[in-house]
Design an enzyme around this catalytic site. Structure first.
Site, mmCIF file in Angstrom:
data_model
loop_
_atom_site.group_PDB
_atom_site.id
_atom_site.type_symbol
_atom_site.label_atom_id
_atom_site.label_comp_id
_atom_site.label_asym_id
_atom_site.label_seq_id
_atom_site.Cartn_x
_atom_site.Cartn_y
_atom_site.Cartn_z
ATOM 1 N N SER A 42 42.139 49.063 27.460
ATOM 2 C CA SER A 42 41.221 48.324 28.317
ATOM 3 C C SER A 42 41.359 48.910 29.722
ATOM 4 O O SER A 42 42.431 48.859 30.327
ATOM 5 C CB SER A 42 41.609 46.843 28.302
ATOM 6 O OG SER A 42 41.100 46.213 29.433
ATOM 7 N N ARG A 89 36.832 42.515 42.791
ATOM 8 C CA ARG A 89 36.254 41.310 42.171
ATOM 9 C C ARG A 89 35.427 40.452 43.118
ATOM 10 O O ARG A 89 34.340 39.994 42.747
ATOM 11 C CB ARG A 89 37.333 40.468 41.477
ATOM 12 C CG ARG A 89 38.080 41.192 40.373
ATOM 13 C CD ARG A 89 37.189 41.957 39.469
ATOM 14 N NE ARG A 89 37.859 42.428 38.268
ATOM 15 C CZ ARG A 89 37.334 43.287 37.409
ATOM 16 N NH1 ARG A 89 36.130 43.784 37.635
ATOM 17 N NH2 ARG A 89 37.998 43.664 36.353
ATOM 18 N N ASP A 98 41.453 37.984 36.766
ATOM 19 C CA ASP A 98 40.054 38.161 37.141
ATOM 20 C C ASP A 98 39.229 36.887 37.058
ATOM 21 O O ASP A 98 38.296 36.695 37.827
ATOM 22 C CB ASP A 98 39.415 39.275 36.302
ATOM 23 C CG ASP A 98 39.940 40.640 36.713
ATOM 24 O OD1 ASP A 98 40.322 40.775 37.889
ATOM 25 O OD2 ASP A 98 39.967 41.547 35.869
ATOM 26 N N ASP A 138 33.963 42.684 25.599
ATOM 27 C CA ASP A 138 33.983 41.270 26.002
ATOM 28 C C ASP A 138 32.643 40.816 26.567
ATOM 29 O O ASP A 138 32.112 39.780 26.165
ATOM 30 C CB ASP A 138 35.068 41.023 27.067
ATOM 31 C CG ASP A 138 36.474 41.104 26.488
ATOM 32 O OD1 ASP A 138 36.642 40.801 25.296
ATOM 33 O OD2 ASP A 138 37.390 41.472 27.237
HETATM 34 N N1 ARG Z 1 46.484 43.369 36.527
HETATM 35 C C1 ARG Z 1 45.598 43.991 37.438
HETATM 36 C C2 ARG Z 1 45.037 42.992 38.417
HETATM 37 O O1 ARG Z 1 45.097 41.839 38.159
HETATM 38 C C3 ARG Z 1 44.538 44.850 36.799
HETATM 39 C C4 ARG Z 1 43.714 44.268 35.722
HETATM 40 C C5 ARG Z 1 42.711 45.280 35.267
HETATM 41 N N2 ARG Z 1 42.067 45.010 34.033
HETATM 42 C C6 ARG Z 1 41.964 45.889 33.004
HETATM 43 N N3 ARG Z 1 41.270 45.525 31.978
HETATM 44 N N4 ARG Z 1 42.535 47.033 33.008
HETATM 45 O O2 ARG Z 1 44.544 43.336 39.468
#
Ligand code: ARG
Length: 402
Positions: free
Chosen positions: A175, A95, A124, A15
């Site tokens: 991912s 983040r 995110d 990405d």
């Molecule tokens: N759903 C989780 C969160 O919002 C983790 C997202 C992680 N992303 C990934 N590409 N594995 O905190």
């Protein structure tokens, strides 16, 4: 010209990698600056991001934020027993720090335009954009994957056309997002509620079948709610978490499989490995239960939940969060002591806890002591539930009215 530069928050994955040529060709930026923030992901990924950036000709920065992440983010989550639907929020709490580090670099370079590779479905985008906008209000943020409603197939095609090295990404079906606090594995069929996750998705934790037959005993010392030593050895926050990830992971601790309600309302199945977080949260609660009053414990549960919701959403600089932290950190002044635990076949057992702040008196609680005069309880017991008893009698009498 000031707006000839854009800062891309860069992981090295598909990405964010396609964003590099895209920023030049479609968004009209002459120069792309890439920033990778090291919060404890696989060092090979950090190196690979730097190599890709070089191939793609960006001005690249790697920022080591591991200690800051452990101390100010992971341990803040420990003090607040941070938990969202059973998830220690590893990705969530990283983040804001990533956004903050990106802004730091941008300010140094005088750049005000940003880009990130978040999709429009996840959390995110909220966390990263909130962080950047809070710390640099006049920033301009591009989210190409979301803005162009990109699909993976399109991204792969575009990458090929523009000589973006994606070999790695093509092979990777999952991912993955990694940092000291945990590892999240998504994508493919993993989002389906009824799909059995293949063993290969786990890297930090052994399956229970393969864990040692001998248990591991541990001693964790806390000071004001923060873990400070492991088996008597004082470690920096990041070192402590890393070491514990290895110890707990080996014993099969920290695998999580939850149905997670994302911010947009999507319910998605998520798989995590959070060995150190799982142990530290359990140990911390054990110590809190020894030193805090009954009312503090009850009320703190609510406070912790509110804190966790804000942390999950990435609202790191929200005033409600700081105000909740006044209460949280106030209680943590006394969360100093030691917890002994046993790790065995995916289970954590508390073996013991001690603190000079313990609200426990052997003399009062013991069956053999006479300091607590049992006869004095008679009156309290007799008057206990007075209103409930009155109600019960009235109900018998006026039953017809009901
Ligand atoms: N759903 C989780 C969160 O919002 C983790 C997202 C992680 N992303 C990934 N590409 N594995 O905190």
């Amino acid at each position: 010209m000031e707006n000839s530069k854009v800062l891309l928050v860069y992981s090295g994955g598909l990405d964010t990698s396609v964003c590099i040529p895209l920023m030049r060709q479609e968004y009209g930026y002459k120069n792309v600056v890439t920033v990778t923030v090291d919060v404890g992901q696989d060092p090979a990924d950090i190196q690979q991001a730097a190599e890709k950036a070089k191939i793609l000709g960006t001005e690249h920065y790697t920022v080591d934020a591991k200690e800051e992440f452990a101390k100010d983010f992971c341990f803040a989550a420990v003090r607040a027993n941070g938990d969202y639907q059973g998830y220690p929020m590893s990705t969530s709490i990283a983040r804001p720090l990533i956004a903050a580090k990106a802004v730091e670099v941008a300010k140094k370079l005088g750049v005000k335009a940003f880009a990130h590779g978040c999709t429009g479905k996840g959390n995110d985008q909220f966390r990263i954009e909130f962080g950047i906008r809070t710390l640099l209000p006049d920033s301009l943020i591009h989210a190409p994957v979301r803005e162009r409603n990109m699909t993976r197939t399109w991204e792969i095609e575009y990458a090929k056309k523009n000589n973006v090295p994606i070999q790695q990404s093509l092979e990777k079906i999952w991912s993955i997002d990694e940092n000291l606090w945990g590892r999240s594995i998504e994508g493919g069929r993993l989002e389906e509620p009824d799909f059995t996750p293949p063993e290969e998705i786990f890297q930090w934790t052994r399956s229970v079948e393969k864990t040692p037959d001998k248990s591991t005993e541990l001693k964790i010392q806390f000071k004001k709610g923060n873990p400070v030593s492991l088996n008597g050895e004082y470690l920096t926050p990041a070192q402590l978490v890393l070491k514990l990830n290895a110890l707990a992971g080996e014993n099969g601790i920290g695998r999580l499989d939850i149905m997670e309600d994302r911010m947009m309302g999507l319910k998605v199945r998520e798989n995590y490995e959070c060995p150190a977080a799982t142990v530290l949260l359990k140990a911390h609660k054990a110590l809190e239960n020894l030193v805090l009053t009954r009312d503090e414990i009850r009320f703190k549960k609510t406070v912790d939940q509110e804190w966790s919701k804000l942390a999950y959403e990435g609202l790191w600089w929200d005033p409600f969060k700081s105000n909740l932290e006044f209460f949280i950190n106030g209680t943590q002044e006394r969360v100093t002591g030691e917890v002994r635990l046993k790790l065995y076949k995916g289970q954590i057992s508390i073996l013991g806890r001690q603190s000079h702040w313990a609200l426990y008196s052997e003399d009062l609680a013991s069956f053999d002591s006479t300091t607590f005069d049992q006869r004095e309880s008679t009156g309290a017991v007799k008057n206990f539930g007075m209103q409930s008893r009155m109600y019960f009698q009235l109900k018998e009498k006026y039953q017809k009215e009901l």
